[in-house]
Design an enzyme around this catalytic site. Sequence first.
Site, short mmCIF file in Angstrom:
data_model
loop_
_atom_site.label_atom_id
_atom_site.label_comp_id
_atom_site.label_asym_id
_atom_site.label_seq_id
_atom_site.Cartn_x
_atom_site.Cartn_y
_atom_site.Cartn_z
N ASP A 10 0.83 -1.21 0.00
CA ASP A 10 0.00 0.00 0.00
C ASP A 10 0.86 1.26 0.00
OD1 ASP A 10 -2.34 1.42 -0.04
OD2 ASP A 10 -2.79 1.16 2.10
N HIS A 27 2.25 3.37 -9.09
CA HIS A 27 2.09 1.92 -9.26
C HIS A 27 3.28 1.34 -10.02
CE1 HIS A 27 -1.82 2.23 -7.54
NE2 HIS A 27 -2.36 2.89 -8.55
N GLU A 57 -12.61 -4.30 -4.00
CA GLU A 57 -13.03 -2.91 -3.80
C GLU A 57 -12.29 -1.93 -4.72
OE1 GLU A 57 -12.42 -5.08 -1.25
OE2 GLU A 57 -14.51 -5.30 -0.68
N TRP A 59 -12.02 -2.17 -7.76
CA TRP A 59 -12.80 -1.97 -8.99
C TRP A 59 -13.61 -0.68 -8.92
CZ3 TRP A 59 -11.37 -4.41 -13.11
CH2 TRP A 59 -10.94 -5.73 -13.06
N LEU A 121 10.38 -20.48 -4.77
CA LEU A 121 9.31 -19.67 -4.17
C LEU A 121 8.00 -19.76 -4.97
CD1 LEU A 121 8.49 -17.24 -2.22
CD2 LEU A 121 9.22 -15.74 -4.08
N ARG A 184 -4.98 -1.71 9.01
CA ARG A 184 -6.18 -2.49 8.74
C ARG A 184 -5.87 -3.61 7.74
NH1 ARG A 184 -7.63 2.85 6.70
NH2 ARG A 184 -7.16 2.96 4.49
N SER A 186 -8.20 -4.63 5.24
CA SER A 186 -8.78 -4.33 3.92
C SER A 186 -9.24 -5.58 3.15
CB SER A 186 -7.79 -3.51 3.07
OG SER A 186 -7.47 -2.30 3.71
N GLU A 197 1.19 -13.46 12.42
CA GLU A 197 1.80 -12.32 13.09
C GLU A 197 1.68 -11.10 12.17
OE1 GLU A 197 3.02 -12.30 16.18
OE2 GLU A 197 2.41 -14.40 16.37
#
Length: 237
Positions: A10, A27, A57, A59, A121, A184, A186, A197
């Site tokens: 974020d 971005h 959300e 969208w 990975l 949060r 989200s 954690e």
Amino acid sequence: MPRHVAVIMDGNGRWAKQHGLARALGHKQGVNTLHEITETAARLGIGYLTMYAFSTENWNRPQDEIDALMALLVSTIATETPTLMKNNVRLLTIGDMQRLPQDVRTKIENCKQQTAANTGLNLVIALSYSARWEITEAARQLATAVANGQLLPQDINEQRISDALTTHAIPDPDLLIRTSGELRISNFLLWQLAYSELWFTDKLWPDFTADDFCNALRDYQKRERRFGKTSEQLKNN
Ligand code: IPE
Ligand code: IPE
Ligand code: MG
């Protein structure tokens, strides 16, 4: 070392604003961080890295930002697939892929196929994902099985619910990282994060570095995961 690290990437928009740039460029910058963290996680031998890239959300954002993000996805897959191959990384996705534009879906499917045999990975990208969407889908799936007589209501247990989620083949996250100072979840992995954690940083995603990631891992290693038990019980075992 955690087996599975999940990340809410974020702060791209605020990073762009700080630099007097359009949100889309935030971005774009965020992709560089994604590249660095993926390589670091692969090098450290982490099993799963789940990255929240686009929520259900999201969208609801302005159409030009959505378009820019979809275009960025396509170009990122093109530039990053060789990196995934080089680092033995397998690409997986979770989310409502039906909602993505066809060209994006095709590119993602191709990349998933190309990296399917990689054994290092597992990079899980959450795209058009939200936990409530996923849990609703799982409820529908289980209800359908009951209605068809393939499942008895009394046989529904935590394992069956886990198996009905899009993450069914993936262990629950040990550590959740969120950047940009928001405290949060989200709508991310609500079921799977039950005992993860949590680790937060004020740094915006484009400013987040491999060192920050390692700091989160070091903090994680100092935590005592009790899973409801007492500290004494853990020490005695
Ligand atoms: C996270 O950055 C990336 C996506 C949600 C696609 P944001 O775009 O949410 O950045 P902020 O929160 O506005 O700074
Ligand atoms: C969460 O970030 C989703 C992703 C990082 C993809 P948001 O920026 O959309 O979250 P909220 O809306 O601020 O909670
Ligand atoms: Mg945000």
